[in-house]
Design a protein around this motif. Structure first.
Motif, PDB file in Angstrom:
ATOM      1  N   ARG A   1       0.835  -1.204   0.000  1.00 42.28           N
ATOM      2  CA  ARG A   1       0.000   0.000   0.000  1.00 42.28           C
ATOM      3  C   ARG A   1       0.868   1.252   0.000  1.00 42.28           C
ATOM      4  NH1 ARG A   1      -2.846  -1.332   3.909  1.00 42.28           N
ATOM      5  NH2 ARG A   1      -1.814  -0.212   5.597  1.00 42.28           N
ATOM      6  N   GLY A   2       1.961   1.220   0.772  1.00 40.75           N
ATOM      7  CA  GLY A   2       2.867   2.362   0.799  1.00 40.75           C
ATOM      8  C   GLY A   2       3.545   2.593  -0.543  1.00 40.75           C
ATOM      9  N   ALA A   3       3.847   1.518  -1.264  1.00 41.61           N
ATOM     10  CA  ALA A   3       4.504   1.651  -2.573  1.00 41.61           C
ATOM     11  C   ALA A   3       3.604   2.356  -3.580  1.00 41.61           C
ATOM     12  CB  ALA A   3       4.906   0.273  -3.090  1.00 41.61           C
ATOM     13  N   TYR A   4       2.297   2.158  -3.467  1.00 35.61           N
ATOM     14  CA  TYR A   4       1.348   2.763  -4.404  1.00 35.61           C
ATOM     15  C   TYR A   4       0.719   4.047  -3.861  1.00 35.61           C
ATOM     16  CZ  TYR A   4       1.121  -1.211  -7.662  1.00 35.61           C
ATOM     17  OH  TYR A   4       1.403  -2.168  -8.606  1.00 35.61           O
ATOM     18  N   MET A   5       1.193   4.511  -2.719  1.00 40.42           N
ATOM     19  CA  MET A   5       0.529   5.637  -2.064  1.00 40.42           C
ATOM     20  C   MET A   5       0.451   6.876  -2.957  1.00 40.42           C
ATOM     21  SD  MET A   5       1.366   7.279   1.658  1.00 40.42           S
ATOM     22  CE  MET A   5       0.983   5.708   2.424  1.00 40.42           C
ATOM     23  N   ASP A   6       1.476   7.109  -3.748  1.00 43.66           N
ATOM     24  CA  ASP A   6       1.530   8.301  -4.604  1.00 43.66           C
ATOM     25  C   ASP A   6       0.599   8.226  -5.807  1.00 43.66           C
ATOM     26  OD1 ASP A   6       3.177   9.910  -3.265  1.00 43.66           O
ATOM     27  OD2 ASP A   6       4.921   9.641  -4.537  1.00 43.66           O
ATOM     28  N   VAL A   7       0.176   7.030  -6.175  1.00 41.88           N
ATOM     29  CA  VAL A   7      -0.489   6.863  -7.464  1.00 41.88           C
ATOM     30  C   VAL A   7      -1.873   6.237  -7.367  1.00 41.88           C
ATOM     31  CG1 VAL A   7       1.624   6.784  -8.829  1.00 41.88           C
ATOM     32  CG2 VAL A   7       0.776   4.689  -7.765  1.00 41.88           C
ATOM     33  N   LEU A   8      -2.342   5.957  -6.154  1.00 43.73           N
ATOM     34  CA  LEU A   8      -3.666   5.364  -5.994  1.00 43.73           C
ATOM     35  C   LEU A   8      -4.488   6.156  -4.989  1.00 43.73           C
ATOM     36  CD1 LEU A   8      -3.374   1.459  -5.838  1.00 43.73           C
ATOM     37  CD2 LEU A   8      -4.333   2.875  -7.644  1.00 43.73           C
ATOM     38  N   ALA A   9      -5.777   6.270  -5.253  1.00 38.81           N
ATOM     39  CA  ALA A   9      -6.680   6.881  -4.291  1.00 38.81           C
ATOM     40  C   ALA A   9      -6.813   5.960  -3.078  1.00 38.81           C
ATOM     41  CB  ALA A   9      -8.050   7.116  -4.930  1.00 38.81           C
ATOM     42  N   LYS A  10      -7.230   6.506  -1.953  1.00 45.48           N
ATOM     43  CA  LYS A  10      -7.273   5.730  -0.718  1.00 45.48           C
ATOM     44  C   LYS A  10      -8.286   4.594  -0.766  1.00 45.48           C
ATOM     45  CE  LYS A  10      -5.621   9.536   2.119  1.00 45.48           C
ATOM     46  NZ  LYS A  10      -5.915  10.502   3.198  1.00 45.48           N
ATOM     47  N   ASP A  11      -9.282   4.694  -1.647  1.00 47.61           N
ATOM     48  CA  ASP A  11     -10.289   3.633  -1.730  1.00 47.61           C
ATOM     49  C   ASP A  11     -10.004   2.638  -2.852  1.00 47.61           C
ATOM     50  OD1 ASP A  11     -10.730   5.419  -3.759  1.00 47.61           O
ATOM     51  OD2 ASP A  11     -12.911   5.366  -3.618  1.00 47.61           O
ATOM     52  N   ARG A  12      -8.816   2.702  -3.445  1.00 41.77           N
ATOM     53  CA  ARG A  12      -8.429   1.772  -4.498  1.00 41.77           C
ATOM     54  C   ARG A  12      -7.267   0.898  -4.015  1.00 41.77           C
ATOM     55  NH1 ARG A  12     -12.124   0.865  -7.954  1.00 41.77           N
ATOM     56  NH2 ARG A  12     -10.590   0.213  -9.504  1.00 41.77           N
ATOM     57  N   HIS A  13      -7.164  -0.296  -4.585  1.00 42.78           N
ATOM     58  CA  HIS A  13      -6.158  -1.254  -4.136  1.00 42.78           C
ATOM     59  C   HIS A  13      -5.409  -1.821  -5.343  1.00 42.78           C
ATOM     60  CE1 HIS A  13      -7.813  -1.396  -0.011  1.00 42.78           C
ATOM     61  NE2 HIS A  13      -8.958  -1.175  -0.634  1.00 42.78           N
TER      62      HIS A  13
END
Length: 597
Positions: A281-293
């Protein structure tokens, strides 16, 4: 009260019989039918099976049958195999150096304690097979049986010996889905093994899952997760301090609304680990909205002594000797792959767009004359619609240069409704959301500045006072000066903004500060973030204030400059919230939409 009376009232310590201890142990090892399937299939894999067939009935409640072509169990060992902590996989001298799925020796006795278990097996080189049965912990003597090779384990009436556990099971469909998921994960761990899952309820024979033996891991992942995953994922290869990361992670625009498509493996073992999912989740933090996985299959390999897989009887949890190294490896490895992907967005974005655009199909392809040249088409269009260039909702640019059209995002051709840029490529066109794209560019620029020498600032001629209540003190504690935002206290609940980031240009200091305060408030209500993650989240909010606004008219040079910058900037295929910044459509797809093919 006498000593004798007092002793009669005290509870006495007693030794539980073996049947009771097995039922208690089964509560940890066998939570539901999927747990039983997992344990039995892992035994088959440890027996070096190359083909494994699983059959279930009523979601696994009434029947679980696992058939494999492994090396089998010697007839003299069948009865011992049903004893607790009896195993052929370790000798007990080293509980950290584990190289097999199983090692605790608890699965078979636990299953025999809560159900009706039958094991039929023929060991390699044996002249005949043997069979043993156990029901509710009562073991019958082994007897000869008919079986060509391998092992068949049949578990009927799960939890018949502990009927209270049946009340905690979900519907047959839910339990069957859980069994399927367990088998999918094991199939991803062992791509060279063929797996089949069948539902034989009420005499039927329905295939729920099938995975033929694959030549490599990528082929197996594409077969299980989907071909789209293979086309829209990034290959991971990284190593740090003896821990190796491999696998595939999907592009941010190929995200999902839940985390069920995240598959994690440690030394080939499927695991569910909070630290690992948190790192992803931390790796994608910059590029994903909080409700997306994110969608990903990550494989971590290391010396077995560096990880403890004996944390829980189900063996789905692990503990690393140095969790920080593992977390840093995942974050760095995934982020590097995303940066290498550049402006790339998932192909499913275009597929979804075409799906929404699809008109009613003609019964037969429409005949089209040969396509005229670009110059001829431009002349014809000008004659047919001379006022198009002056239309307020569309800004049309000159015919694109050939060298620009050859670039990945093409050459800007028009701007629609002050927000959408249409660029022509050699074999199609690209539709760009100018605000979302520029927001990403500004964000990446701010991050680069901060990492280099700090964000350049511009002093306000007159400091702007902003009242934000109790969050004022919180903002001052963060020391936002390193982000290009210089604040000073200005009485209770207020701050004075003296400098703002130069990159943002002429932005509203009040709107910017209120937006940052909202971000901080949202973070405090969610999971705690690291300092760097919190700063990145603030920069993301700031980038929105410095990006090209919707409705802004742009010239050809500006639009082309935006496209070129997108091609150079990592992660520009999605905005800061994980939405795509552009859609690419091919001429062949467009022609199919209009029945030309």
């Amino acid at each position: 009260m006498g000593a004798t009376d007092r002793n009669m009232m005290l509870p006495r310590i007693r030794q539980l019989d073996e049947a009771a201890t097995n039922r208690i142990a089964a509560g940890e090892v066998v939570e539901r039918p999927a747990s039983a399937v997992k344990e039995l299939v892992e035994n088959a894999l440890d027996a070096r099976a190359r083909r494994i067939s699983v059959e279930i009935a009523d979601g696994g409640r009434t029947l679980i049958r696992v058939t494999d072509d492994g090396h089998g169990i010697d007839a003299d060992d069948l009865e011992l195999a049903l004893s607790r902590h009896a195993t052929s996989k370790i000798d007990g001298s080293d509980l950290l150096n584990i190289h097999t799925f199983g090692f605790r020796g608890e699965a078979l006795p636990s299953l025999g304690a809560v159900g009706r278990l039958t094991i039929t097996s023929r060991a390699e080189g044996a002249s005949e097979a043997a069979q043993i049965q156990v029901s509710g912990g009562r073991i019958a003597p082994p007897r000869p049986a008919a079986l060509r090779a391998g092992t068949v384990v049949e578990l009927r009436d799960l939890f018949h010996a502990t009927p209270a556990r049946l009340k905690f099971l979900k519907s047959e469909r839910s339990e069957a889905m859980a069994v399927t998921d367990a088998l999918r994960r094991l199939a991803m761990a062992e791509p060279g093994v063929a797996f089949t899952l069948r539902d034989v309820s009420d005499g039927g024979d329905r295939v729920l899952f099938r995975a033929d033996a694959a030549s490599d891991r990528a082929e197996r992942l594409a077969a299980i997760i989907g071909r789209d995953f293979g086309a829209n994922s990034l290959t991971l290869e990284a190593e740090r301090d003896g821990v190796r990361l491999s696998g595939q992670a999907a592009l941010p625009t190929y995200s999902r609304g839940n985390a069920v498509h995240q598959y994690l493996f440690v030394n080939g073992r499927p695991v569910r680990d909070r630290m690992l999912t948190g790192a992803l989740r931390g790796a994608y933090m910059d590029v994903l909205a909080k409700d997306r996985h994110a969608v990903a299959a990550l494989y971590l390999d290391c010396d077995p002594v560096l990880v403890d897989c004996n944390v829980h009887p189900a063996k789905t949890e692990v503990r690393f000797r140095d969790a920080g190294v593992v977390r840093g490896l995942i974050v760095a490895g995934v982020r590097h792959a995303l940066a290498e992907a550049g402006h790339r967005a998932s192909t499913t974005v275009a597929d979804d767009t075409l799906g929404k655009m699809a008109p009613e199909r003609p019964k037969a392809p429409v005949y089209q004359m040969d396509r005229p040249s670009q110059a001829a088409r431009a002349t014809a269009y000008a004659a047919q619609m001379p006022g198009l260039a002056e239309a307020p909702s569309a800004r049309v640019e000159p015919e694109p240069r050939q060298e620009d059209a050859a670039r990945p995002l093409g050459a800007a051709r028009a701007q629609l409704h002050g927000n959408w840029i249409i660029a022509q490529t050699q074999d199609g066109f690209v539709l760009v959301d100018q605000h979302a794209a520029h927001e990403r560019l500004v964000y990446e620029g701010l991050k680069a500045q901060m990492a280099d020498r700090g964000i350049r600032t511009q002093a306000l001629l007159i400091p702007e006072v902003v009242e934000i209540g109790e969050l004022a003190e919180r903002l001052l504690e963060l020391d936002l000066g390193r982000l290009g935002l210089v604040l000073e206290p200005f009485g209770p609940g207020a701050v004075a903004v003296r400098e703002t980031p130069a990159t943002l240009g002429n932005c509203s200091a009040r709107a910017l500060l209120l937006d940052i305060a909202e971000e901080i408030e949202a973070e405090e209500e969610s999971d705690p973030l690291t300092l760097q993650a919190r700063l990145d989240a603030i920069l993301s909010r700031m980038a929105c204030h410095g990006s090209v606004r919707s409705g802004r008219q742009m010239g050809a040079d500006e639009m082309n400059a935006l496209l070129r910058e997108m091609e150079r900037t990592p992660a520009s295929g999605q905005c800061n919230h994980g939405r795509p910044t552009y859609v690419e459509l091919k001429l062949a797809d467009i022609e199919r939409l209009f029945g030309r093919r």
